[in-house]
Design a protein around this motif. Structure first.
Motif, short mmCIF file in Angstrom:
data_model
loop_
_atom_site.label_atom_id
_atom_site.label_comp_id
_atom_site.label_asym_id
_atom_site.label_seq_id
_atom_site.Cartn_x
_atom_site.Cartn_y
_atom_site.Cartn_z
N VAL A 250 75.20 38.64 -34.26
CA VAL A 250 75.59 37.57 -33.33
C VAL A 250 74.35 36.86 -32.80
CG1 VAL A 250 76.59 37.13 -31.06
CG2 VAL A 250 77.80 38.59 -32.68
N VAL A 251 73.33 37.64 -32.43
CA VAL A 251 72.10 37.05 -31.89
C VAL A 251 71.41 36.18 -32.93
CG1 VAL A 251 69.77 37.60 -31.10
CG2 VAL A 251 71.72 38.82 -30.14
N PHE A 252 71.32 36.66 -34.19
CA PHE A 252 70.68 35.86 -35.24
C PHE A 252 71.43 34.56 -35.46
CE2 PHE A 252 69.11 40.07 -37.18
CZ PHE A 252 67.98 40.03 -36.38
N LYS A 264 71.77 31.10 -23.74
CA LYS A 264 72.30 31.82 -22.58
C LYS A 264 73.23 32.94 -23.04
CE LYS A 264 74.73 31.05 -18.23
NZ LYS A 264 75.42 30.04 -17.37
N ALA A 265 74.02 32.66 -24.08
CA ALA A 265 74.91 33.68 -24.61
C ALA A 265 74.12 34.84 -25.23
CB ALA A 265 75.84 33.07 -25.66
N VAL A 266 72.96 34.54 -25.82
CA VAL A 266 72.11 35.59 -26.38
C VAL A 266 71.69 36.56 -25.29
CG1 VAL A 266 69.88 36.06 -27.44
CG2 VAL A 266 71.32 34.24 -28.33
N ARG A 267 71.31 36.03 -24.13
CA ARG A 267 70.91 36.89 -23.02
C ARG A 267 72.07 37.77 -22.55
NH1 ARG A 267 68.16 32.10 -21.36
NH2 ARG A 267 69.79 31.65 -19.82
N THR A 383 87.90 33.30 -23.34
CA THR A 383 87.63 34.72 -23.57
C THR A 383 86.29 35.05 -22.97
OG1 THR A 383 86.56 34.29 -25.67
CG2 THR A 383 88.90 34.80 -25.76
N SER A 384 86.01 36.34 -22.88
CA SER A 384 84.68 36.70 -22.42
C SER A 384 83.69 36.38 -23.53
CB SER A 384 84.63 38.19 -22.10
OG SER A 384 84.12 38.92 -23.12
N PHE A 385 82.44 36.17 -23.14
CA PHE A 385 81.39 35.70 -24.06
C PHE A 385 81.77 34.33 -24.65
CE2 PHE A 385 80.23 40.28 -25.37
CZ PHE A 385 79.74 40.48 -24.09
N THR A 386 82.46 33.49 -23.88
CA THR A 386 82.83 32.18 -24.39
C THR A 386 81.56 31.40 -24.71
OG1 THR A 386 84.81 32.19 -23.04
CG2 THR A 386 84.12 30.08 -23.92
N MET A 387 81.44 31.02 -25.97
CA MET A 387 80.20 30.38 -26.41
C MET A 387 80.41 28.86 -26.47
SD MET A 387 78.53 33.04 -26.69
CE MET A 387 78.65 34.78 -27.06
#
Length: 387
Positions: A250-252, A264-267, A383-387
């Motif tokens: 996900v981070v990549f 911000k989502a990566v953090r 949802t949570s972690f909404t990107m």
């Protein structure tokens, strides 16, 4: 029987002094665990109320989050009951010992495995977005089925607790030492006959524990090795591997996107993984050390250090159930809005109740349904972690 035999016997059977880590355990039970239970109950109750009245479960992550909240709230309800029973010698008997410790084990496994499911769902939603769109949007049956499998696995892994946990007097309890009783009786008889150089032995209180109890030594050796090893493997290593793989992908994927919200989502993702490791790694390391040295004789100071490490790191692992609502739910804007509406509605309903003392159920349901319809129209994909 003379004093020299008595001194030899007591010196032979007397276990290590446990007052040091038991004082720490008592402090944690009274203060730290109480705070954990209160915060965990409030946070996870808010998540459940949000899904019950304000936000429908529209995605696989929503279903997983709801089940995590249920597992955590059952955990924080069982924990004070276990502590209360420990302080009162498990007065309700073996059935309460099996039930409470079994529920504790089920929710421990299910909560951690569901966190791994959330990481897998985030991997499918972000990394494999095109391939998994139809699968994730067509039906929620898969998520309910996966949650059912997780709860079944947790029950299966907790079966040894239901079978082998019993309320009993430990073998080093004075009530179980018949030879010690004979020594005590003989010593008191000598005092009655007028011996002035001997004092009476202190009356020792019976103590019951709720712990593993086996009829055969082979079974004891197998289960005392297998159960904690399974807890380390399935309750920590497997979820950690799943989370590490899924969130690294996900981070990549997010780093390739040139967008502030993506970074911000990566953090957020890194925070989730680091908090999980910080809470659960120390306890599992201490548990692994206990497994390795379980059947070896240890010095009293070494034994006390290991017990103290297990007690402290277990309390740190308990803390994770308080952090789950913050990490997985209320970190998203939509959940924070729902939480704000819960507070506003509770305040409005309270004022109405105090002013009128009457509120019909139909009015309340109509109010909540109207609120839900407005929220669902505005937040269809929340949802949570909404990107």
């Amino acid at each position: 029987m003379n004093d020299s035999y008595y001194d030899y016997y007591i010196e032979t059977v007397e276990p290590c002094e446990e007052q040091g880590y038991r004082n720490v355990q008592r402090f944690l039970h009274i203060y730290v665990h109480s705070i954990i239970c209160i915060l965990g109950f409030v946070g996870n109750t808010l998540v459940i109320l949000t899904y019950a009245f304000y936000k429908r479960t529209k995605s696989m992550t929503d279903v997983y989050l709801l089940n995590v909240a249920i597992a955590d709230i059952l955990f924080v309800v069982a924990l004070p009951l276990i502590i209360f029973s420990e302080q009162n010698n498990w007065a309700l008997g073996t059935w309460s010992c099996k039930l409470l410790c079994g529920i504790y084990s089920i929710n421990l496994y299910s909560g951690i495995l569901l966190l791994a499911c959330i990481s897998l769902d985030r991997y499918l939603a972000i990394v494999q977005a095109r391939r998994s769109f139809r699968l994730r949007s067509r039906t929620l049956v898969y998520s309910y089925l996966i949650c059912g499998v997780v709860w079944f696995m947790a029950m299966l892994l907790s079966l040894p607790t239901f079978i082998y946990f019993e309320r009993y007097k430990p073998s080093n309890s004075p009530s179980d030492l018949s030879e010690y009783d004979n020594v005590n009786q003989t010593h008191n008889r000598n005092n009655t006959e007028g011996s002035e150089d001997q004092g009476t032995l202190p009356t020792l209180q019976e103590e019951y524990v709720c712990y593993w109890h086996f009829e055969e030594n082979d079974t004891a050796r197998q289960m005392k090795t297998l159960v904690p090893s399974t807890q380390v493997a399935v309750g920590f290593c497997l979820p950690l591997l799943v989370m590490a793989f899924c969130y690294s992908q996900v981070v990549f994927t997010l780093l390739r996107a040139k967008n502030f919200q993506r970074h911000k989502a990566v953090r957020v993702v890194l925070t989730v993984v680091l908090v999980f490791i910080a809470c659960h790694l120390p306890y599992n390391v201490a548990l692994l050390c206990d497994i390795v040295t379980m059947f070896f004789l240890k010095e009293c100071n070494e034994y006390e250090r290991l017990r103290l490490a297990l007690i402290l790191t277990k309390s740190l692992a308990y803390l994770h159930c308080c952090l789950n609502p913050l990490l997985y739910a209320f970190i998203g804007v939509n959940f924070r809005n729902h939480f704000r509406k819960i507070v506003e509605d509770a305040w409005c309903l309270g004022k109405r109740y105090i002013g009128a003392r009457r509120s019909s159920r139909s009015t309340l349901e109509a109010y909540l349904s109207s609120r839900r319809s407005v929220d669902s129209a505005a937040c269809d994909n929340a949802t949570s972690f909404t990107m």
